[in-house]
Design a protein around this motif. Structure first.
Motif, mmCIF file in Angstrom:
data_model
loop_
_atom_site.group_PDB
_atom_site.id
_atom_site.type_symbol
_atom_site.label_atom_id
_atom_site.label_comp_id
_atom_site.label_asym_id
_atom_site.label_seq_id
_atom_site.Cartn_x
_atom_site.Cartn_y
_atom_site.Cartn_z
ATOM 1 N N PHE A 169 0.823 -1.203 0.000
ATOM 2 C CA PHE A 169 0.000 0.000 0.000
ATOM 3 C C PHE A 169 0.863 1.260 0.000
ATOM 4 O O PHE A 169 0.374 2.348 0.292
ATOM 5 C CB PHE A 169 -0.912 0.017 1.238
ATOM 6 C CG PHE A 169 -1.990 -1.039 1.209
ATOM 7 C CD1 PHE A 169 -3.265 -0.737 0.774
ATOM 8 C CD2 PHE A 169 -1.718 -2.336 1.632
ATOM 9 C CE1 PHE A 169 -4.261 -1.707 0.761
ATOM 10 C CE2 PHE A 169 -2.704 -3.315 1.612
ATOM 11 C CZ PHE A 169 -3.977 -2.997 1.178
ATOM 12 N N PHE A 170 2.127 1.101 -0.325
ATOM 13 C CA PHE A 170 3.055 2.227 -0.356
ATOM 14 C C PHE A 170 3.191 2.717 -1.785
ATOM 15 O O PHE A 170 3.589 1.961 -2.682
ATOM 16 C CB PHE A 170 4.411 1.793 0.194
ATOM 17 C CG PHE A 170 5.468 2.858 0.139
ATOM 18 C CD1 PHE A 170 5.222 4.125 0.660
ATOM 19 C CD2 PHE A 170 6.703 2.598 -0.445
ATOM 20 C CE1 PHE A 170 6.199 5.111 0.604
ATOM 21 C CE2 PHE A 170 7.674 3.583 -0.510
ATOM 22 C CZ PHE A 170 7.427 4.846 0.021
ATOM 23 N N ALA A 171 2.848 3.999 -2.004
ATOM 24 C CA ALA A 171 2.845 4.546 -3.362
ATOM 25 C C ALA A 171 4.214 4.442 -4.031
ATOM 26 O O ALA A 171 4.312 4.277 -5.252
ATOM 27 C CB ALA A 171 2.389 6.003 -3.334
ATOM 28 N N GLY A 172 5.273 4.511 -3.231
ATOM 29 C CA GLY A 172 6.613 4.434 -3.798
ATOM 30 C C GLY A 172 6.944 3.081 -4.401
ATOM 31 O O GLY A 172 7.904 2.966 -5.181
ATOM 32 N N ASN A 173 6.171 2.050 -4.059
ATOM 33 C CA ASN A 173 6.423 0.708 -4.604
ATOM 34 C C ASN A 173 5.563 0.386 -5.809
ATOM 35 O O ASN A 173 5.657 -0.706 -6.353
ATOM 36 C CB ASN A 173 6.158 -0.353 -3.520
ATOM 37 C CG ASN A 173 7.196 -0.290 -2.408
ATOM 38 O OD1 ASN A 173 8.308 0.192 -2.610
ATOM 39 N ND2 ASN A 173 6.832 -0.773 -1.224
ATOM 40 N N VAL A 174 4.712 1.329 -6.223
ATOM 41 C CA VAL A 174 3.782 1.072 -7.325
ATOM 42 C C VAL A 174 4.540 0.905 -8.643
ATOM 43 O O VAL A 174 5.395 1.726 -8.999
ATOM 44 C CB VAL A 174 2.759 2.209 -7.461
ATOM 45 C CG1 VAL A 174 1.918 2.027 -8.721
ATOM 46 C CG2 VAL A 174 1.865 2.249 -6.228
ATOM 47 N N MET A 175 4.222 -0.174 -9.345
ATOM 48 C CA MET A 175 4.799 -0.433 -10.671
ATOM 49 C C MET A 175 3.683 -0.781 -11.627
ATOM 50 O O MET A 175 3.059 -1.837 -11.511
ATOM 51 C CB MET A 175 5.832 -1.573 -10.606
ATOM 52 C CG MET A 175 7.064 -1.254 -9.770
ATOM 53 S SD MET A 175 8.275 -2.598 -9.816
ATOM 54 C CE MET A 175 8.708 -2.589 -11.562
ATOM 55 N N ARG A 176 3.382 0.137 -12.547
ATOM 56 C CA ARG A 176 2.334 -0.129 -13.536
ATOM 57 C C ARG A 176 2.782 -1.215 -14.503
ATOM 58 O O ARG A 176 3.964 -1.286 -14.856
ATOM 59 C CB ARG A 176 1.995 1.143 -14.314
ATOM 60 C CG ARG A 176 1.240 2.185 -13.498
ATOM 61 C CD ARG A 176 0.653 3.236 -14.440
ATOM 62 N NE ARG A 176 -0.078 4.235 -13.683
ATOM 63 C CZ ARG A 176 0.443 5.410 -13.318
ATOM 64 N NH1 ARG A 176 1.681 5.713 -13.644
ATOM 65 N NH2 ARG A 176 -0.286 6.274 -12.641
ATOM 66 N N PRO A 177 1.847 -2.028 -14.967
ATOM 67 C CA PRO A 177 2.196 -3.093 -15.915
ATOM 68 C C PRO A 177 2.349 -2.587 -17.350
ATOM 69 O O PRO A 177 2.403 -3.391 -18.285
ATOM 70 C CB PRO A 177 1.021 -4.060 -15.790
ATOM 71 C CG PRO A 177 -0.128 -3.192 -15.429
ATOM 72 C CD PRO A 177 0.425 -2.113 -14.547
ATOM 73 N N PHE A 178 2.399 -1.286 -17.546
ATOM 74 C CA PHE A 178 2.542 -0.737 -18.899
ATOM 75 C C PHE A 178 3.375 0.546 -18.855
ATOM 76 O O PHE A 178 3.627 1.085 -17.801
ATOM 77 C CB PHE A 178 1.167 -0.434 -19.524
ATOM 78 C CG PHE A 178 0.245 0.366 -18.656
ATOM 79 C CD1 PHE A 178 0.333 1.763 -18.620
ATOM 80 C CD2 PHE A 178 -0.701 -0.283 -17.851
ATOM 81 C CE1 PHE A 178 -0.527 2.497 -17.823
ATOM 82 C CE2 PHE A 178 -1.552 0.457 -17.050
ATOM 83 C CZ PHE A 178 -1.464 1.840 -17.036
#
Length: 219
Positions: A210-219
Protein backbone atom coordinates in the motif's frame (compact mmCIF):
# COMPACT_ATOMS: atom_id res chain seq x y z
CA UNK A 1 -40.82 21.11 -16.06
CA UNK A 2 -43.18 18.57 -14.50
CA UNK A 3 -42.29 16.77 -11.29
CA UNK A 4 -41.72 13.38 -13.01
CA UNK A 5 -39.44 15.09 -15.53
CA UNK A 6 -37.46 16.75 -12.71
CA UNK A 7 -37.14 13.41 -10.94
CA UNK A 8 -35.94 11.74 -14.12
CA UNK A 9 -33.38 14.47 -14.77
CA UNK A 10 -32.08 14.22 -11.21
CA UNK A 11 -31.77 10.44 -11.51
CA UNK A 12 -29.78 10.78 -14.73
CA UNK A 13 -27.47 13.34 -13.11
CA UNK A 14 -26.91 11.06 -10.13
CA UNK A 15 -26.12 8.11 -12.40
CA UNK A 16 -23.56 10.15 -14.30
CA UNK A 17 -22.09 11.47 -11.06
CA UNK A 18 -21.92 7.96 -9.61
CA UNK A 19 -20.13 6.58 -12.69
CA UNK A 20 -17.68 9.49 -12.85
CA UNK A 21 -16.87 9.34 -9.15
CA UNK A 22 -16.69 5.61 -8.45
CA UNK A 23 -15.59 4.20 -11.83
CA UNK A 24 -14.06 6.74 -14.22
CA UNK A 25 -11.99 8.67 -11.68
CA UNK A 26 -10.31 5.63 -10.04
CA UNK A 27 -9.46 4.11 -13.43
CA UNK A 28 -8.01 7.36 -14.78
CA UNK A 29 -6.04 7.89 -11.57
CA UNK A 30 -4.61 4.37 -11.74
CA UNK A 31 -3.62 4.76 -15.38
CA UNK A 32 -2.49 8.39 -15.56
CA UNK A 33 -1.35 9.70 -12.19
CA UNK A 34 2.40 9.43 -11.49
CA UNK A 35 3.27 7.44 -8.38
CA UNK A 36 4.33 10.63 -6.64
CA UNK A 37 0.87 12.08 -7.12
CA UNK A 38 -1.19 9.11 -5.96
CA UNK A 39 -1.59 10.24 -2.36
CA UNK A 40 -2.50 13.78 -3.39
CA UNK A 41 -5.01 12.38 -5.88
CA UNK A 42 -6.50 10.11 -3.23
CA UNK A 43 -6.79 13.04 -0.82
CA UNK A 44 -8.60 15.11 -3.45
CA UNK A 45 -10.91 12.18 -4.22
CA UNK A 46 -11.84 11.95 -0.54
CA UNK A 47 -12.49 15.69 -0.32
CA UNK A 48 -14.84 15.54 -3.30
CA UNK A 49 -16.65 12.60 -1.68
CA UNK A 50 -17.05 14.52 1.58
CA UNK A 51 -18.44 17.45 -0.37
CA UNK A 52 -20.95 15.25 -2.18
CA UNK A 53 -22.14 13.75 1.10
CA UNK A 54 -22.46 17.20 2.66
CA UNK A 55 -24.55 18.29 -0.34
CA UNK A 56 -26.86 15.27 -0.12
CA UNK A 57 -30.41 16.45 0.67
CA UNK A 58 -31.48 15.54 4.18
CA UNK A 59 -28.08 14.24 5.29
CA UNK A 60 -26.84 15.21 8.76
CA UNK A 61 -23.33 14.41 9.99
CA UNK A 62 -24.75 13.15 13.27
CA UNK A 63 -26.10 10.16 11.35
CA UNK A 64 -22.55 8.77 11.29
CA UNK A 65 -22.34 8.66 15.08
CA UNK A 66 -25.31 6.38 15.57
CA UNK A 67 -25.02 2.63 15.87
CA UNK A 68 -22.60 1.90 18.72
CA UNK A 69 -25.05 -0.62 20.13
CA UNK A 70 -25.24 -2.39 16.77
CA UNK A 71 -21.52 -3.19 16.81
CA UNK A 72 -20.94 -6.93 17.10
CA UNK A 73 -17.57 -7.10 18.82
CA UNK A 74 -17.27 -10.82 18.18
CA UNK A 75 -17.47 -10.04 14.46
CA UNK A 76 -14.75 -7.42 14.86
CA UNK A 77 -12.58 -9.96 16.70
CA UNK A 78 -13.28 -12.58 14.03
CA UNK A 79 -12.27 -10.19 11.26
CA UNK A 80 -9.10 -9.31 13.17
CA UNK A 81 -8.15 -12.98 13.48
CA UNK A 82 -8.87 -13.72 9.80
CA UNK A 83 -6.98 -10.62 8.66
CA UNK A 84 -3.98 -11.59 10.78
CA UNK A 85 -3.95 -15.16 9.47
CA UNK A 86 -4.39 -14.08 5.84
CA UNK A 87 -1.71 -11.41 6.16
CA UNK A 88 0.80 -13.87 7.60
CA UNK A 89 0.05 -16.40 4.85
CA UNK A 90 0.52 -13.81 2.11
CA UNK A 91 3.71 -12.44 3.62
CA UNK A 92 5.16 -15.91 4.13
CA UNK A 93 4.73 -16.63 0.43
CA UNK A 94 5.37 -13.22 -1.14
CA UNK A 95 7.80 -11.33 1.10
CA UNK A 96 8.89 -13.24 4.22
CA UNK A 97 11.81 -10.85 4.72
CA UNK A 98 9.38 -7.97 5.31
CA UNK A 99 7.14 -9.80 7.78
CA UNK A 100 6.67 -7.80 11.01
CA UNK A 101 9.24 -5.28 9.75
CA UNK A 102 7.47 -2.43 11.55
CA UNK A 103 8.06 -4.04 14.93
CA UNK A 104 11.64 -2.81 14.64
CA UNK A 105 10.22 0.74 14.50
CA UNK A 106 7.68 0.96 17.33
CA UNK A 107 7.35 4.73 16.93
CA UNK A 108 6.15 4.28 13.33
CA UNK A 109 3.78 1.53 14.35
CA UNK A 110 2.31 3.69 17.10
CA UNK A 111 1.87 6.54 14.64
CA UNK A 112 0.05 4.25 12.21
CA UNK A 113 -2.16 2.86 14.99
CA UNK A 114 -3.19 6.39 15.96
CA UNK A 115 -3.46 8.06 12.57
CA UNK A 116 -4.69 5.28 10.27
CA UNK A 117 -8.20 5.09 11.81
CA UNK A 118 -8.60 8.88 11.59
CA UNK A 119 -6.84 9.84 8.36
CA UNK A 120 -7.40 6.74 6.22
CA UNK A 121 -10.14 4.41 7.47
CA UNK A 122 -12.56 7.19 8.47
CA UNK A 123 -12.59 9.17 5.19
CA UNK A 124 -12.70 5.94 3.18
CA UNK A 125 -15.71 4.73 5.12
CA UNK A 126 -17.43 8.09 4.69
CA UNK A 127 -16.88 7.99 0.92
CA UNK A 128 -17.46 4.30 0.24
CA UNK A 129 -20.12 3.46 2.77
CA UNK A 130 -21.93 6.58 4.01
CA UNK A 131 -21.94 8.35 0.62
CA UNK A 132 -22.64 5.20 -1.40
CA UNK A 133 -25.54 3.97 0.73
CA UNK A 134 -26.98 7.44 1.42
CA UNK A 135 -26.68 9.66 -1.66
CA UNK A 136 -27.05 6.85 -4.18
CA UNK A 137 -29.45 4.59 -2.32
CA UNK A 138 -32.05 4.98 -5.06
CA UNK A 139 -29.59 3.83 -7.72
CA UNK A 140 -27.61 0.95 -6.25
CA UNK A 141 -29.05 -2.58 -5.86
CA UNK A 142 -30.57 -3.54 -2.55
CA UNK A 143 -29.37 -6.38 -0.34
CA UNK A 144 -26.40 -8.62 -1.17
CA UNK A 145 -25.99 -7.27 -4.71
CA UNK A 146 -25.52 -3.77 -3.36
CA UNK A 147 -22.92 -5.03 -0.88
CA UNK A 148 -21.00 -6.85 -3.62
CA UNK A 149 -21.09 -3.82 -5.92
CA UNK A 150 -19.86 -1.64 -3.08
CA UNK A 151 -16.95 -4.00 -2.39
CA UNK A 152 -16.07 -4.13 -6.09
CA UNK A 153 -15.97 -0.33 -6.32
CA UNK A 154 -13.90 -0.19 -3.14
CA UNK A 155 -11.40 -2.61 -4.70
CA UNK A 156 -11.42 -0.63 -7.95
CA UNK A 157 -10.42 2.50 -6.04
CA UNK A 158 -7.27 0.61 -4.98
CA UNK A 159 -6.37 -0.31 -8.54
CA UNK A 160 -3.81 2.50 -8.41
CA UNK A 161 -1.50 0.20 -6.42
CA UNK A 162 -1.50 -2.32 -9.31
CA UNK A 163 -1.37 -5.27 -6.96
CA UNK A 164 -3.58 -8.35 -7.09
CA UNK A 165 -3.01 -8.74 -3.36
CA UNK A 166 -4.34 -5.24 -2.65
CA UNK A 167 -7.37 -5.65 -4.93
CA UNK A 168 -8.34 -9.02 -3.44
CA UNK A 169 -7.88 -7.89 0.16
CA UNK A 170 -9.81 -4.64 -0.36
CA UNK A 171 -12.64 -6.52 -2.06
CA UNK A 172 -12.96 -8.97 0.82
CA UNK A 173 -12.62 -6.16 3.33
CA UNK A 174 -15.17 -4.13 1.40
CA UNK A 175 -17.69 -6.95 1.68
CA UNK A 176 -17.27 -6.93 5.45
CA UNK A 177 -17.40 -3.17 5.85
CA UNK A 178 -20.42 -2.86 3.56
CA UNK A 179 -22.19 -5.60 5.52
CA UNK A 180 -21.54 -3.74 8.77
CA UNK A 181 -22.94 -0.52 7.34
CA UNK A 182 -25.91 -1.80 5.35
CA UNK A 183 -26.98 -4.87 7.32
CA UNK A 184 -25.97 -3.93 10.86
CA UNK A 185 -26.91 -0.30 10.10
CA UNK A 186 -23.77 0.90 11.82
CA UNK A 187 -21.29 3.23 10.15
CA UNK A 188 -19.28 3.06 13.36
CA UNK A 189 -18.97 -0.72 13.12
CA UNK A 190 -17.68 -0.43 9.56
CA UNK A 191 -15.15 2.16 10.68
CA UNK A 192 -13.97 0.08 13.64
CA UNK A 193 -13.58 -3.03 11.47
CA UNK A 194 -11.71 -1.10 8.79
CA UNK A 195 -9.42 0.48 11.37
CA UNK A 196 -8.61 -2.81 13.09
CA UNK A 197 -8.01 -4.70 9.84
CA UNK A 198 -5.84 -1.91 8.44
CA UNK A 199 -3.59 -1.70 11.47
CA UNK A 200 -3.16 -5.49 11.49
CA UNK A 201 -2.18 -5.41 7.81
CA UNK A 202 0.59 -2.94 8.62
CA UNK A 203 1.75 -4.91 11.65
CA UNK A 204 2.11 -8.05 9.52
CA UNK A 205 4.12 -6.15 6.92
CA UNK A 206 1.56 -5.99 4.13
CA UNK A 207 1.79 -2.23 4.22
CA UNK A 208 4.56 -2.52 1.61
CA UNK A 209 1.84 -3.18 -0.98
CA UNK A 210 0.00 0.00 0.00
CA UNK A 211 3.05 2.23 -0.36
CA UNK A 212 2.84 4.55 -3.36
CA UNK A 213 6.61 4.43 -3.80
CA UNK A 214 6.42 0.71 -4.60
CA UNK A 215 3.78 1.07 -7.32
CA UNK A 216 4.80 -0.43 -10.67
CA UNK A 217 2.33 -0.13 -13.54
CA UNK A 218 2.20 -3.09 -15.92
CA UNK A 219 2.54 -0.74 -18.90
Amino acid sequence: MSEPAKTGARTRRLRMEFALFYIVTPVLAACLLPSGGLLAGLFLFMLVGLGLLWATPGFRWRELFRGWRAIRWEAVAGLAALTFAASLAVMQVMAPQAMFSLLAHPERLLLIAVLYPLLSALPQEVVFRALYFRRYRGLVPKGPRGVVLNAALFALAHLMYWSVIVVVMTFVGGLTFAWAHSVRRSFLMAWVMHSVAGVIVFIAGLGIYFFAGNVMRPF
